[in-house]
Design a protein around this motif. Sequence first.
Motif, mmCIF file in Angstrom:
data_model
loop_
_atom_site.group_PDB
_atom_site.id
_atom_site.type_symbol
_atom_site.label_atom_id
_atom_site.label_comp_id
_atom_site.label_asym_id
_atom_site.label_seq_id
_atom_site.Cartn_x
_atom_site.Cartn_y
_atom_site.Cartn_z
ATOM 1 N N ALA A 34 0.772 -1.176 0.048
ATOM 2 C CA ALA A 34 -0.174 -0.094 -0.051
ATOM 3 C C ALA A 34 0.873 1.241 0.130
ATOM 4 O O ALA A 34 0.682 2.195 -0.816
ATOM 5 C CB ALA A 34 -0.892 -0.051 1.140
ATOM 6 N N SER A 38 1.463 4.022 -3.044
ATOM 7 C CA SER A 38 1.367 5.484 -2.967
ATOM 8 C C SER A 38 2.420 6.174 -3.241
ATOM 9 O O SER A 38 2.212 7.277 -3.934
ATOM 10 C CB SER A 38 1.035 5.789 -1.121
ATOM 11 N N SER A 43 -3.531 3.588 -6.700
ATOM 12 C CA SER A 43 -4.076 2.919 -5.549
ATOM 13 C C SER A 43 -3.532 1.482 -5.115
ATOM 14 O O SER A 43 -3.229 0.880 -6.182
ATOM 15 C CB SER A 43 -5.691 2.766 -5.982
ATOM 16 N N PRO A 44 -3.739 1.269 -3.855
ATOM 17 C CA PRO A 44 -3.198 -0.148 -3.468
ATOM 18 C C PRO A 44 -4.025 -1.152 -4.264
ATOM 19 O O PRO A 44 -3.523 -2.249 -4.628
ATOM 20 C CB PRO A 44 -3.633 -0.407 -2.064
#
Length: 89
Positions: A34, A38, A43-44
Amino acid sequence: MSIDLIDLERFGERLARLRRTYGESIDLPNLGSAVFASLLGISPIAYASYKRGEREPTVGFLVALRKKTGVCLDGLMDPNQAGPDSLLG
């Protein structure tokens, strides 16, 4: 890009290895997916789909990956090249 030109599953494996190698290179050996996503401006969920080989990487993602990590994209995408752990600048 075409699926014929890139093995998405292999790309995903190399992407995961790149995240670990990059994390170690910046003294964050436990850099999570994640946080890495970023750092790359995605997005994850998008990162996870690349890592699982479910989605072709966009040009924007590849540019961000190159700028952030310094990885040689040829080596990342071509299974006949050295792995990404040996391609970080």
